[in-house]
Design a protein around this motif. Structure first.
Motif, PDB file in Angstrom:
ATOM      1  N   ALA A 254       0.621  -1.480  -0.240  1.00 18.47           N
ATOM      2  CA  ALA A 254      -0.286  -0.287  -0.021  1.00 18.47           C
ATOM      3  C   ALA A 254       0.521   1.445  -0.011  1.00 18.47           C
ATOM      4  N   ALA A 255       2.288   1.220   0.823  1.00 15.49           N
ATOM      5  CA  ALA A 255       2.680   2.624   0.453  1.00 15.49           C
ATOM      6  C   ALA A 255       3.550   2.817  -0.740  1.00 15.49           C
ATOM      7  N   LEU A 256       4.199   1.793  -1.339  1.00 15.50           N
ATOM      8  CA  LEU A 256       4.553   1.756  -2.537  1.00 15.50           C
ATOM      9  C   LEU A 256       3.092   2.018  -3.723  1.00 15.50           C
ATOM     10  N   TYR A 257       2.094   1.677  -3.467  1.00 12.32           N
ATOM     11  CA  TYR A 257       1.247   1.747  -4.505  1.00 12.32           C
ATOM     12  C   TYR A 257       0.984   4.053  -4.396  1.00 12.32           C
ATOM     13  N   ARG A 258       0.439   4.013  -2.912  1.00  9.90           N
ATOM     14  CA  ARG A 258       1.110   5.621  -2.349  1.00  9.90           C
ATOM     15  C   ARG A 258       1.311   6.659  -3.077  1.00  9.90           C
ATOM     16  N   ALA A 259       2.988   6.103  -3.594  1.00  4.35           N
ATOM     17  CA  ALA A 259       3.990   6.462  -3.277  1.00  4.35           C
ATOM     18  C   ALA A 259       4.052   7.025  -5.221  1.00  4.35           C
ATOM     19  N   ALA A 260       3.062   5.842  -5.558  1.00  3.93           N
ATOM     20  CA  ALA A 260       3.183   6.100  -7.268  1.00  3.93           C
ATOM     21  C   ALA A 260       1.623   6.968  -7.886  1.00  3.93           C
ATOM     22  N   PRO A 261       2.210   7.962  -8.453  1.00  8.92           N
ATOM     23  CA  PRO A 261       0.649   8.849  -8.747  1.00  8.92           C
ATOM     24  C   PRO A 261      -0.270   8.077  -9.426  1.00  8.92           C
ATOM     25  N   ASP A 262       0.161   7.008 -10.055  1.00  9.55           N
ATOM     26  CA  ASP A 262      -0.925   6.615 -11.335  1.00  9.55           C
ATOM     27  C   ASP A 262      -1.159   5.057 -10.655  1.00  9.55           C
ATOM     28  N   GLY A 263      -0.269   5.148  -9.999  1.00  9.56           N
ATOM     29  CA  GLY A 263      -0.884   3.309  -9.137  1.00  9.56           C
ATOM     30  C   GLY A 263       0.066   2.601  -9.333  1.00  9.56           C
ATOM     31  N   VAL A 264       0.798   2.982 -10.360  1.00  9.30           N
ATOM     32  CA  VAL A 264       0.949   1.441 -11.105  1.00  9.30           C
ATOM     33  C   VAL A 264       3.002   1.530 -10.376  1.00  9.30           C
ATOM     34  N   VAL A 265       3.165   0.441  -9.950  1.00  9.55           N
ATOM     35  CA  VAL A 265       4.460   0.263  -9.019  1.00  9.55           C
ATOM     36  C   VAL A 265       4.818  -1.024  -9.827  1.00  9.55           C
ATOM     37  N   PRO A 266       6.277  -0.876 -10.977  1.00  9.51           N
ATOM     38  CA  PRO A 266       6.987  -1.311 -11.249  1.00  9.51           C
ATOM     39  C   PRO A 266       6.863  -2.975 -10.374  1.00  9.51           C
ATOM     40  N   TRP A 267       6.638  -3.648 -11.361  1.00  8.35           N
ATOM     41  CA  TRP A 267       6.306  -5.391 -11.034  1.00  8.35           C
ATOM     42  C   TRP A 267       6.922  -5.829  -9.976  1.00  8.35           C
TER      43      TRP A 267
ATOM     44  N   GLU B  38       7.222  -9.746  -2.886  1.00  7.57           N
ATOM     45  CA  GLU B  38       7.388 -11.105  -3.482  1.00  7.57           C
ATOM     46  C   GLU B  38       5.328 -11.291  -3.420  1.00  7.57           C
ATOM     47  N   HIS B  39       5.342 -11.526  -2.491  1.00  5.80           N
ATOM     48  CA  HIS B  39       3.436 -11.431  -2.439  1.00  5.80           C
ATOM     49  C   HIS B  39       2.086 -10.694  -3.257  1.00  5.80           C
TER      50      HIS B  39
END
Lengths: 118, 118
Positions: free
Chosen positions: B83-96, B101-102
């Motif tokens: 969720a923290a990584l998602y929050r930090a990505a303006p478009d919601g796309v976190v690189p795979w 890992e999960h």
């Protein structure tokens, strides 16, 4: 409302740049149908349901979004029937028993509409 | 942004009205964390990913929505990190490769943000 179709779907087949993607074939076939004016077909580059494609999403303002998978590129009638039922349901929720059989067995996920700010 | 948690999820266990649902346990554990003010946790009655729960959705205005599944009620750290990584990505796309890992192995689907009317 929108009908999103994952057009990068290979249905698990090996990459073959010369062959059309299964998802693109499905979108082409769906595009040939006569849709109501308030239905927009939209291609999407990967709906991230790769292990269970082809994949479509039904969504619309104020409605639940539904992801359906394991579709073949020839299942145009199934998608059209499911989309018509979705369109007729103001909140997007079609009772399970009323859905096309493939949709009953292959609902991947659903997401509620955004709530009004509190 | 919102973190939706399916609170009706039984993780495939038999119905036991006396026991809390796995999804509700997960939400309770997540609710105990200290979240930024712009993150809203929201319970949802069935995200329709019943064969691969527990299930969460990350979504937000102008962002891609992501559905993650096969979570145990104890995987609070995984969800919080994702969720923290998602929050930090303006478009919601976190690189795979940047995802927990999960999340890399259990992305159920993603849905693009609505497009501006044309």
């Amino acid at each position: 409302m929108e009908l999103l179709v994952c057009v990068t779907c290979r249905q698990g087949a090996p990459v073959d740049d010369a062959a059309p993607r299964a998802g693109a074939v499905l979108l082409d076939a769906l595009s040939a149908l006569d849709w109501p004016g308030d239905v927009t077909l939209r291609p999407v580059e990967c709906l991230s349901n790769c292990s269970a494609g082809c994949t479509v999403v039904l969504r619309g303002a104020g409605r639940w979004s539904y992801v359906y998978g394991n579709l073949g590129p020839d299942q145009v009638a199934t998608v059209a029937e499911g989309a018509a039922l979705y369109r007729a349901a103001p909140d997007g929720v079609v009772p399970w028993r009323a859905r096309p059989e493939h949709f009953r067995k292959n609902c991947i996920a659903r997401i509620p509409p955004p709530e009004a700010p509190r």
